[in-house]
Design a protein around this motif. Structure first.
Motif, PDB file in Angstrom:
ATOM      1  N   LYS A  50       9.831   0.351  -9.411  1.00 43.30           N
ATOM      2  CA  LYS A  50       8.434   0.126  -9.046  1.00 43.30           C
ATOM      3  C   LYS A  50       8.023   1.057  -7.912  1.00 43.30           C
ATOM      4  CE  LYS A  50       7.309  -3.470  -6.551  1.00 43.30           C
ATOM      5  NZ  LYS A  50       6.999  -4.851  -6.072  1.00 43.30           N
ATOM      6  N   GLU A  51       8.917   1.290  -6.960  1.00 45.28           N
ATOM      7  CA  GLU A  51       8.629   2.163  -5.832  1.00 45.28           C
ATOM      8  C   GLU A  51       8.433   3.610  -6.294  1.00 45.28           C
ATOM      9  OE1 GLU A  51      10.984  -0.165  -5.882  1.00 45.28           O
ATOM     10  OE2 GLU A  51       9.982  -1.544  -4.494  1.00 45.28           O
ATOM     11  N   ASP A  52       9.250   4.068  -7.244  1.00 43.84           N
ATOM     12  CA  ASP A  52       9.091   5.426  -7.772  1.00 43.84           C
ATOM     13  C   ASP A  52       7.756   5.560  -8.501  1.00 43.84           C
ATOM     14  OD1 ASP A  52      11.493   6.436  -6.811  1.00 43.84           O
ATOM     15  OD2 ASP A  52      12.607   5.799  -8.581  1.00 43.84           O
ATOM     16  N   LEU A  53       7.360   4.529  -9.208  1.00 38.67           N
ATOM     17  CA  LEU A  53       6.063   4.522  -9.880  1.00 38.67           C
ATOM     18  C   LEU A  53       4.941   4.605  -8.850  1.00 38.67           C
ATOM     19  CD1 LEU A  53       4.074   4.152 -12.205  1.00 38.67           C
ATOM     20  CD2 LEU A  53       4.604   1.692 -12.185  1.00 38.67           C
ATOM     21  N   ALA A  54       5.057   3.854  -7.771  1.00 39.59           N
ATOM     22  CA  ALA A  54       4.044   3.892  -6.708  1.00 39.59           C
ATOM     23  C   ALA A  54       3.949   5.297  -6.105  1.00 39.59           C
ATOM     24  CB  ALA A  54       4.370   2.867  -5.627  1.00 39.59           C
ATOM     25  N   GLN A 114      -4.317  -0.524   0.108  1.00 40.55           N
ATOM     26  CA  GLN A 114      -3.470  -1.693  -0.140  1.00 40.55           C
ATOM     27  C   GLN A 114      -1.989  -1.349   0.017  1.00 40.55           C
ATOM     28  OE1 GLN A 114      -4.006  -4.747  -0.350  1.00 40.55           O
ATOM     29  NE2 GLN A 114      -5.849  -5.278  -1.474  1.00 40.55           N
ATOM     30  N   THR A 115      -1.583  -0.186  -0.483  1.00 40.90           N
ATOM     31  CA  THR A 115      -0.179   0.204  -0.368  1.00 40.90           C
ATOM     32  C   THR A 115       0.179   0.470   1.084  1.00 40.90           C
ATOM     33  OG1 THR A 115      -0.379   1.240  -2.557  1.00 40.90           O
ATOM     34  CG2 THR A 115       1.624   1.693  -1.330  1.00 40.90           C
ATOM     35  N   PHE A 116      -0.780   1.041   1.825  1.00 40.33           N
ATOM     36  CA  PHE A 116      -0.566   1.302   3.247  1.00 40.33           C
ATOM     37  C   PHE A 116      -0.354  -0.002   4.003  1.00 40.33           C
ATOM     38  CE2 PHE A 116      -1.738   2.361   7.599  1.00 40.33           C
ATOM     39  CZ  PHE A 116      -1.125   3.596   7.780  1.00 40.33           C
ATOM     40  N   GLN A 117      -1.113  -1.026   3.641  1.00 45.16           N
ATOM     41  CA  GLN A 117      -0.959  -2.324   4.293  1.00 45.16           C
ATOM     42  C   GLN A 117       0.404  -2.934   3.983  1.00 45.16           C
ATOM     43  OE1 GLN A 117      -4.301  -4.729   3.161  1.00 45.16           O
ATOM     44  NE2 GLN A 117      -5.766  -3.528   4.338  1.00 45.16           N
ATOM     45  N   SER A 118       0.898  -2.685   2.769  1.00 47.27           N
ATOM     46  CA  SER A 118       2.211  -3.208   2.386  1.00 47.27           C
ATOM     47  C   SER A 118       3.330  -2.464   3.109  1.00 47.27           C
ATOM     48  CB  SER A 118       2.426  -3.087   0.867  1.00 47.27           C
ATOM     49  OG  SER A 118       1.500  -3.853   0.151  1.00 47.27           O
ATOM     50  N   ASP A 119       3.208  -1.124   3.152  1.00 46.77           N
ATOM     51  CA  ASP A 119       4.284  -0.305   3.733  1.00 46.77           C
ATOM     52  C   ASP A 119       3.705   1.038   4.164  1.00 46.77           C
ATOM     53  OD1 ASP A 119       6.578   1.108   4.373  1.00 46.77           O
ATOM     54  OD2 ASP A 119       7.743   0.318   2.697  1.00 46.77           O
ATOM     55  N   ALA A 120       3.232   1.098   5.412  1.00 45.59           N
ATOM     56  CA  ALA A 120       2.586   2.307   5.919  1.00 45.59           C
ATOM     57  C   ALA A 120       3.540   3.495   5.904  1.00 45.59           C
ATOM     58  CB  ALA A 120       2.071   2.063   7.332  1.00 45.59           C
ATOM     59  N   GLU A 121       4.791   3.267   6.268  1.00 41.99           N
ATOM     60  CA  GLU A 121       5.766   4.358   6.314  1.00 41.99           C
ATOM     61  C   GLU A 121       6.010   4.935   4.932  1.00 41.99           C
ATOM     62  OE1 GLU A 121      10.280   5.296   8.030  1.00 41.99           O
ATOM     63  OE2 GLU A 121       9.497   3.246   8.014  1.00 41.99           O
ATOM     64  N   PHE A 122       6.044   4.073   3.938  1.00 39.45           N
ATOM     65  CA  PHE A 122       6.248   4.517   2.554  1.00 39.45           C
ATOM     66  C   PHE A 122       5.129   5.464   2.134  1.00 39.45           C
ATOM     67  CE2 PHE A 122       5.275   3.898  -1.981  1.00 39.45           C
ATOM     68  CZ  PHE A 122       6.498   4.200  -2.556  1.00 39.45           C
ATOM     69  N   VAL A 123       3.877   5.107   2.431  1.00 38.89           N
ATOM     70  CA  VAL A 123       2.737   5.958   2.070  1.00 38.89           C
ATOM     71  C   VAL A 123       2.796   7.278   2.823  1.00 38.89           C
ATOM     72  CG1 VAL A 123       0.228   6.161   2.085  1.00 38.89           C
ATOM     73  CG2 VAL A 123       1.286   3.978   1.529  1.00 38.89           C
ATOM     74  N   GLN A 124       3.060   7.224   4.117  1.00 38.62           N
ATOM     75  CA  GLN A 124       3.090   8.432   4.931  1.00 38.62           C
ATOM     76  C   GLN A 124       4.159   9.401   4.459  1.00 38.62           C
ATOM     77  OE1 GLN A 124       3.527   6.485   8.707  1.00 38.62           O
ATOM     78  NE2 GLN A 124       1.326   6.463   9.124  1.00 38.62           N
ATOM     79  N   ASP A 129       4.130  15.670   1.998  1.00 35.94           N
ATOM     80  CA  ASP A 129       4.288  17.020   1.443  1.00 35.94           C
ATOM     81  C   ASP A 129       3.280  17.338   0.342  1.00 35.94           C
ATOM     82  OD1 ASP A 129       6.539  17.468   3.084  1.00 35.94           O
ATOM     83  OD2 ASP A 129       7.849  16.464   1.636  1.00 35.94           O
ATOM     84  N   SER A 130       2.209  16.546   0.259  1.00 35.77           N
ATOM     85  CA  SER A 130       1.236  16.758  -0.826  1.00 35.77           C
ATOM     86  C   SER A 130       0.283  17.917  -0.545  1.00 35.77           C
ATOM     87  CB  SER A 130       0.424  15.482  -1.067  1.00 35.77           C
ATOM     88  OG  SER A 130      -0.301  15.126   0.096  1.00 35.77           O
ATOM     89  N   GLY A 131       0.297  18.442   0.681  1.00 36.52           N
ATOM     90  CA  GLY A 131      -0.516  19.622   0.991  1.00 36.52           C
ATOM     91  C   GLY A 131      -1.741  19.316   1.824  1.00 36.52           C
ATOM     92  N   ASP A 132      -2.653  18.529   1.274  1.00 32.36           N
ATOM     93  CA  ASP A 132      -3.906  18.196   1.966  1.00 32.36           C
ATOM     94  C   ASP A 132      -4.640  19.438   2.456  1.00 32.36           C
ATOM     95  OD1 ASP A 132      -3.832  15.471   1.615  1.00 32.36           O
ATOM     96  OD2 ASP A 132      -2.840  15.050   3.510  1.00 32.36           O
ATOM     97  N   ILE A 133      -4.639  20.494   1.637  1.00 32.86           N
ATOM     98  CA  ILE A 133      -5.265  21.759   2.036  1.00 32.86           C
ATOM     99  C   ILE A 133      -6.758  21.570   2.266  1.00 32.86           C
ATOM    100  CG2 ILE A 133      -5.767  24.119   1.290  1.00 32.86           C
ATOM    101  CD1 ILE A 133      -3.130  23.946  -0.357  1.00 32.86           C
ATOM    102  N   GLY A 134      -7.424  20.916   1.339  1.00 40.02           N
ATOM    103  CA  GLY A 134      -8.857  20.693   1.471  1.00 40.02           C
ATOM    104  C   GLY A 134      -9.187  19.810   2.656  1.00 40.02           C
TER     105      GLY A 134
END
Length: 210
Positions: A50-54, A114-124, A129-134
């Protein structure tokens, strides 16, 4: 083709559930049932856990937003802009609003919150490494346009801007997906204009509140 179809069904079902309940509030059984699959092993086969899917969903969400943000920023810079804070905010907000024909349009921002509320570190860790260039290009333009504001104040306001905008957009997604008292408000085009204007006021309002 069948493999891709099954994967997409699981992703769409999981994203909706994660957006409503958070990652910890959803079971594998719920996801599989919502995806119309009979075998719980289908999720493990395609995504392992489930975590890999998230992680896949969060990266997909981040990438689709940033790709649109880059496209809009390219167009603005090619035209000699962006010329105002409002124009940057229009790009910042528009890129996070997916077309209505996208099955993620009512859940993309809520997925993050919602995912951040569950596990902020997991989201961060997932989106690090997603880039966030824009995103950083928008930020760079805002900082230049706010150069008259003391740096510490500027940082606080940009931080608050992100929370304000994304929580408002999450409320919009929720109102679109579940009919309630907020729904008519978000059907009014004026709501998005108010969001942009109040976001601009948040950034550029007076710094001396005494």
């Amino acid at each position: 083709m069948a493999k891709t179809l099954t994967q997409n069904k699981i992703k769409i079902a999981a994203q909706k559930l994660f957006a409503e309940k958070g990652m910890d509030g959803v079971s594998v059984r719920e996801i599989v049932a919502a995806a119309g699959q009979k075998n719980m092993a289908s999720l493990h086969y395609y995504f392992r856990t489930k975590e890999d899917l998230a992680r896949v969903l969060l990266l997909d969400a981040a990438e689709v937003i940033d790709a649109e943000r880059v496209r809009l920023m390219d167009a603005a810079e090619a035209a000699g802009g962006p010329k105002s804070v409002q124009e940057v905010l229009e790009i910042f907000v528009a890129s996070a609003v997916l077309p209505n024909n996208d099955p993620r349009s009512n859940s993309n921002i809520r997925l993050f919150l919602q995912t951040f509320q569950s596990d902020a570190e997991f989201v961060q860790k997932t989106v690090a490494d997603s880039g966030d260039i824009g995103y950083f290009r928008c930020l760079g333009h805002l900082k230049k346009m706010m150069s008259h504001i003391e740096e510490a104040t500027m940082k606080r306001r940009i931080y608050l801007l992100q929370h304000y905008v994304f929580n408002a957009l999450a409320a919009r997604e929720r109102a679109k997906s579940v009919a309630g008292p907020e729904t008519p408000l978000w059907k009014d085009d004026g709501m998005m204009k108010e969001l942009l204007k109040t976001a601009e006021n948040l950034l550029l309002g007076p710094t001396d509140l005494e």
